[in-house]
Write a protein that holds these residues in place. Structure first.
Motif, PDB file in Angstrom:
ATOM      1  N   GLU A 157       0.830  -1.193   0.000  1.00 12.51           N
ATOM      2  CA  GLU A 157       0.000   0.000   0.000  1.00 12.51           C
ATOM      3  C   GLU A 157       0.868   1.247   0.000  1.00 12.51           C
ATOM      4  O   GLU A 157       0.570   2.228  -0.643  1.00 12.51           O
ATOM      5  N   LYS A 158       1.967   1.183   0.748  1.00 14.24           N
ATOM      6  CA  LYS A 158       2.891   2.315   0.821  1.00 14.24           C
ATOM      7  C   LYS A 158       4.108   1.985  -0.031  1.00 14.24           C
ATOM      8  O   LYS A 158       4.887   1.110   0.283  1.00 14.24           O
ATOM      9  N   ALA A 159       4.268   2.704  -1.127  1.00 16.14           N
ATOM     10  CA  ALA A 159       5.417   2.495  -2.008  1.00 16.14           C
ATOM     11  C   ALA A 159       6.618   3.272  -1.477  1.00 16.14           C
ATOM     12  O   ALA A 159       6.474   4.206  -0.679  1.00 16.14           O
ATOM     13  N   PHE A 160       7.804   2.899  -1.914  1.00 18.61           N
ATOM     14  CA  PHE A 160       9.004   3.630  -1.547  1.00 18.61           C
ATOM     15  C   PHE A 160       8.922   5.037  -2.128  1.00 18.61           C
ATOM     16  O   PHE A 160       8.554   5.222  -3.286  1.00 18.61           O
ATOM     17  N   ASP A 161       9.243   6.027  -1.336  1.00 12.41           N
ATOM     18  CA  ASP A 161       9.133   7.430  -1.721  1.00 12.41           C
ATOM     19  C   ASP A 161      10.440   7.908  -2.368  1.00 12.41           C
ATOM     20  O   ASP A 161      11.297   8.486  -1.708  1.00 12.41           O
ATOM     21  N   PHE A 162      10.597   7.639  -3.672  1.00 15.90           N
ATOM     22  CA  PHE A 162      11.812   8.045  -4.373  1.00 15.90           C
ATOM     23  C   PHE A 162      11.985   9.558  -4.367  1.00 15.90           C
ATOM     24  O   PHE A 162      13.072  10.069  -4.150  1.00 15.90           O
ATOM     25  N   GLN A 163      10.904  10.302  -4.601  1.00 12.72           N
ATOM     26  CA  GLN A 163      11.016  11.766  -4.623  1.00 12.72           C
ATOM     27  C   GLN A 163      11.439  12.281  -3.251  1.00 12.72           C
ATOM     28  O   GLN A 163      12.282  13.171  -3.157  1.00 12.72           O
ATOM     29  N   GLY A 164      10.884  11.717  -2.201  1.00 12.01           N
ATOM     30  CA  GLY A 164      11.291  12.100  -0.852  1.00 12.01           C
ATOM     31  C   GLY A 164      12.760  11.818  -0.603  1.00 12.01           C
ATOM     32  O   GLY A 164      13.470  12.611   0.027  1.00 12.01           O
ATOM     33  N   PHE A 165      13.226  10.676  -1.121  1.00 14.20           N
ATOM     34  CA  PHE A 165      14.643  10.345  -0.984  1.00 14.20           C
ATOM     35  C   PHE A 165      15.498  11.376  -1.714  1.00 14.20           C
ATOM     36  O   PHE A 165      16.458  11.905  -1.159  1.00 14.20           O
ATOM     37  N   PHE A 166      15.164  11.671  -2.976  1.00 12.50           N
ATOM     38  CA  PHE A 166      15.940  12.650  -3.745  1.00 12.50           C
ATOM     39  C   PHE A 166      15.957  14.002  -3.043  1.00 12.50           C
ATOM     40  O   PHE A 166      16.991  14.662  -2.980  1.00 12.50           O
ATOM     41  N   ASP A 167      14.802  14.413  -2.506  1.00 13.01           N
ATOM     42  CA  ASP A 167      14.711  15.703  -1.826  1.00 13.01           C
ATOM     43  C   ASP A 167      15.536  15.743  -0.543  1.00 13.01           C
ATOM     44  O   ASP A 167      15.912  16.818  -0.083  1.00 13.01           O
ATOM     45  N   SER A 168      15.810  14.574   0.047  1.00 12.07           N
ATOM     46  CA  SER A 168      16.571  14.523   1.306  1.00 12.07           C
ATOM     47  C   SER A 168      18.085  14.526   1.085  1.00 12.07           C
ATOM     48  O   SER A 168      18.846  14.508   2.045  1.00 12.07           O
ATOM     49  N   THR A 169      18.502  14.538  -0.181  1.00 10.26           N
ATOM     50  CA  THR A 169      19.939  14.503  -0.469  1.00 10.26           C
ATOM     51  C   THR A 169      20.414  15.847  -1.015  1.00 10.26           C
ATOM     52  O   THR A 169      19.694  16.513  -1.758  1.00 10.26           O
ATOM     53  N   GLY A 170      21.632  16.206  -0.627  1.00  5.91           N
ATOM     54  CA  GLY A 170      22.216  17.447  -1.098  1.00  5.91           C
ATOM     55  C   GLY A 170      23.440  17.220  -1.963  1.00  5.91           C
ATOM     56  O   GLY A 170      23.903  18.123  -2.653  1.00  5.91           O
ATOM     57  N   ILE A 171      23.973  15.996  -1.905  1.00  5.64           N
ATOM     58  CA  ILE A 171      25.164  15.639  -2.668  1.00  5.64           C
ATOM     59  C   ILE A 171      24.909  14.312  -3.367  1.00  5.64           C
ATOM     60  O   ILE A 171      24.340  13.394  -2.766  1.00  5.64           O
ATOM     61  N   VAL A 172      25.345  14.212  -4.619  1.00  2.00           N
ATOM     62  CA  VAL A 172      25.276  12.968  -5.374  1.00  2.00           C
ATOM     63  C   VAL A 172      26.701  12.605  -5.771  1.00  2.00           C
ATOM     64  O   VAL A 172      27.455  13.458  -6.241  1.00  2.00           O
ATOM     65  N   VAL A 173      27.080  11.338  -5.573  1.00  5.25           N
ATOM     66  CA  VAL A 173      28.416  10.862  -5.911  1.00  5.25           C
ATOM     67  C   VAL A 173      28.270   9.799  -6.997  1.00  5.25           C
ATOM     68  O   VAL A 173      27.507   8.845  -6.835  1.00  5.25           O
ATOM     69  N   MET A 174      29.012   9.991  -8.098  1.00  7.88           N
ATOM     70  CA  MET A 174      28.936   9.026  -9.192  1.00  7.88           C
ATOM     71  C   MET A 174      30.308   8.844  -9.818  1.00  7.88           C
ATOM     72  O   MET A 174      31.192   9.689  -9.661  1.00  7.88           O
ATOM     73  N   GLY A 175      30.445   7.746 -10.525  1.00 13.67           N
ATOM     74  CA  GLY A 175      31.678   7.472 -11.255  1.00 13.67           C
ATOM     75  C   GLY A 175      31.663   8.141 -12.615  1.00 13.67           C
ATOM     76  O   GLY A 175      30.641   8.660 -13.083  1.00 13.67           O
TER      77      GLY A 175
END
Length: 176
Positions: free
Chosen positions: A40-58
């Motif tokens: 019933e409750k899906a994972f909140d991807f937008q909430g996750f993205f909004d909670s991050t200030g830094i993204v680390v990638m290769g």
């Protein structure tokens, strides 16, 4: 409050995060799952993205244009090249784990460890990931770029959330 380093990515059932040719279209394609297999409750991807200030990638992720999705976050790109920083993009050709640990000590939003495999492996080996959010896509690729490399330390985790959305199982673990 101290920031967390959070790994959030998708992998195939057999543990690959990309195909041999760095393809990832299999992650977003329709997997034929029934809506009956959803929480019933899906994972909140937008909430996750909004909670991050830094993204680390290769560098491979950067070259594939994946940084374009993160215009509002500071982006660190692990690379062996000496590239000039621009806008919100910062290229790190040295010890990326050291740089991110310094960021972790500052006030601000959490740090999203985006990928790829070599980058994630360095963070796992340094044992500095606070949360693991893994989406398991219902496909067996048979080969590809693995999430976990060899010779990693043992990391004890505690499952704190699990959801199923359209046949994709999303597991969220924190370090014990």
């Amino acid at each position: 409050m101290k920031r967390k380093i959070i790994l959030n990515l998708a992998m195939s059932l057999d543990g690959y995060i990309a195909s041999e040719d760095d393809g990832y279209s299999w992650i977003t394609e329709d997997n034929g799952a029934s809506r009956d297999f959803c929480n019933e409750k899906a994972f909140d991807f937008q909430g996750f993205f909004d909670s991050t200030g830094i993204v680390v990638m290769g560098r491979n992720c950067y070259d594939l244009g994946m940084h374009k999705e993160f215009k509002n976050q500071k982006i660190y790109v692990a690379t062996s090249r000496k590239d000039e920083d621009y806008e919100n993009i910062h290229f790190i050709s040295g010890d990326i784990c050291k740089t991110i640990l310094e960021e972790k000590e500052k006030e601000g939003k959490d740090i999203y460890l985006f990928g790829g495999g070599k980058l994630v492996d360095s963070f796992i080996k340094a044992d500095i990931i606070d949360e693991y959010i893994i989406g398991i896509i219902p496909i067996i690729l048979g080969s590809g770029k693995p999430l976990f490399f060899k010779d990693n330390p043992s990391v004890r985790l505690k499952l704190v959330e699990n959801t199923v959305d359209n046949g994709i199982v999303i597991l969220r673990y924190v370090k014990r």
